[in-house]
Write a protein that holds these residues in place. Structure first.
Motif, mmCIF file in Angstrom:
data_model
loop_
_atom_site.group_PDB
_atom_site.id
_atom_site.type_symbol
_atom_site.label_atom_id
_atom_site.label_comp_id
_atom_site.label_asym_id
_atom_site.label_seq_id
_atom_site.Cartn_x
_atom_site.Cartn_y
_atom_site.Cartn_z
ATOM 1 N N HIS A 173 0.796 -1.225 0.000
ATOM 2 C CA HIS A 173 0.000 0.000 0.000
ATOM 3 C C HIS A 173 0.833 1.280 0.000
ATOM 4 O O HIS A 173 0.319 2.336 0.343
ATOM 5 C CB HIS A 173 -0.945 0.013 1.205
ATOM 6 C CG HIS A 173 -2.067 -0.965 1.081
ATOM 7 N ND1 HIS A 173 -3.136 -0.773 0.239
ATOM 8 C CD2 HIS A 173 -2.283 -2.157 1.687
ATOM 9 C CE1 HIS A 173 -3.962 -1.795 0.342
ATOM 10 N NE2 HIS A 173 -3.469 -2.655 1.203
ATOM 11 N N ARG A 179 2.183 4.623 -0.962
ATOM 12 C CA ARG A 179 1.594 5.667 -1.801
ATOM 13 C C ARG A 179 2.681 6.500 -2.487
ATOM 14 O O ARG A 179 2.546 6.887 -3.618
ATOM 15 C CB ARG A 179 0.723 6.589 -0.956
ATOM 16 C CG ARG A 179 -0.414 5.857 -0.283
ATOM 17 C CD ARG A 179 -1.737 6.246 -0.902
ATOM 18 N NE ARG A 179 -2.842 5.672 -0.165
ATOM 19 C CZ ARG A 179 -3.521 4.622 -0.554
ATOM 20 N NH1 ARG A 179 -3.198 3.989 -1.636
ATOM 21 N NH2 ARG A 179 -4.528 4.175 0.149
ATOM 22 N N GLY A 238 6.065 7.044 -4.314
ATOM 23 C CA GLY A 238 7.055 6.288 -5.062
ATOM 24 C C GLY A 238 6.541 4.983 -5.641
ATOM 25 O O GLY A 238 7.294 4.209 -6.193
ATOM 26 N N GLY A 239 5.268 4.700 -5.513
ATOM 27 C CA GLY A 239 4.704 3.480 -6.090
ATOM 28 C C GLY A 239 4.769 2.292 -5.155
ATOM 29 O O GLY A 239 5.376 2.323 -4.102
ATOM 30 N N LYS A 240 4.120 1.226 -5.558
ATOM 31 C CA LYS A 240 4.071 0.008 -4.761
ATOM 32 C C LYS A 240 5.407 -0.710 -4.822
ATOM 33 O O LYS A 240 6.050 -0.752 -5.858
ATOM 34 C CB LYS A 240 2.984 -0.931 -5.289
ATOM 35 C CG LYS A 240 1.601 -0.351 -5.234
ATOM 36 C CD LYS A 240 0.618 -1.307 -5.887
ATOM 37 C CE LYS A 240 -0.758 -0.698 -5.943
ATOM 38 N NZ LYS A 240 -1.705 -1.544 -6.630
ATOM 39 N N LYS A 241 5.799 -1.307 -3.709
ATOM 40 C CA LYS A 241 7.015 -2.108 -3.686
ATOM 41 C C LYS A 241 6.697 -3.575 -3.989
ATOM 42 O O LYS A 241 7.541 -4.301 -4.477
ATOM 43 C CB LYS A 241 7.686 -2.020 -2.312
ATOM 44 C CG LYS A 241 8.226 -0.654 -1.995
ATOM 45 C CD LYS A 241 8.889 -0.670 -0.638
ATOM 46 C CE LYS A 241 9.422 0.698 -0.273
ATOM 47 N NZ LYS A 241 10.026 0.695 1.062
ATOM 48 N N ARG A 244 3.338 -6.499 -5.133
ATOM 49 C CA ARG A 244 2.016 -6.645 -5.740
ATOM 50 C C ARG A 244 1.628 -8.118 -5.741
ATOM 51 O O ARG A 244 2.463 -8.983 -5.980
ATOM 52 C CB ARG A 244 2.050 -6.101 -7.167
ATOM 53 C CG ARG A 244 0.674 -6.005 -7.795
ATOM 54 C CD ARG A 244 0.712 -5.354 -9.159
ATOM 55 N NE ARG A 244 1.039 -6.380 -10.144
ATOM 56 C CZ ARG A 244 1.869 -6.197 -11.155
ATOM 57 N NH1 ARG A 244 2.477 -5.054 -11.326
ATOM 58 N NH2 ARG A 244 2.093 -7.164 -12.002
#
Length: 111
Positions: free
Chosen positions: A90, A92, A94-97, A99
């Motif tokens: 989750h 927010r 820098g993007g998801k680490k 998935r």
């Protein structure tokens, strides 16, 4: 002297869809949470983590977000994660680490 009490407002006998959905969530989510925790062996499902957890510390994650039509009471799309891995999903800024995609029945894929 007249009573200064306001009349009691009538309560609708029917519940709205939102109220019904919220009631379903409140009653079924703890059941789904416990079931997912049990199916995952009380561990984080992330392949490189697999941290042993207690139910109180476990984070239950829906692979299909509610905003995308996911159902938080559907055991097929819920998994157990540790707080660190759940936070990485989750992120927010820098993007998801991490998935997760898929379902329990078809198998999960981890990125």
């Amino acid at each position: 002297m007249k009573d200064s009490y306001a009349p009691i407002p009538k309560v609708s006998a029917t519940k709205s869809k939102r109220e019904i959905k919220a009631e379903h969530y409140r009653t079924q989510r703890p059941v789904t949470r416990a079931e997912a925790f049990s199916l995952d062996g009380g561990r984080c499902v992330w392949p490189t983590c697999r941290r042993l957890l207690t139910l109180e510390l476990a984070h239950i994650h829906e692979v299909v977000f509610r905003s995308d039509g996911g159902d938080p009471t559907n055991i097929d799309i819920t998994v157990t994660l540790c707080p660190t891995c759940h936070g990485d999903i989750h992120v927010r800024v820098g993007g998801k680490k991490k998935r997760i995609e898929g379902t329990r029945s078809t198998g999960f894929q981890f990125w």
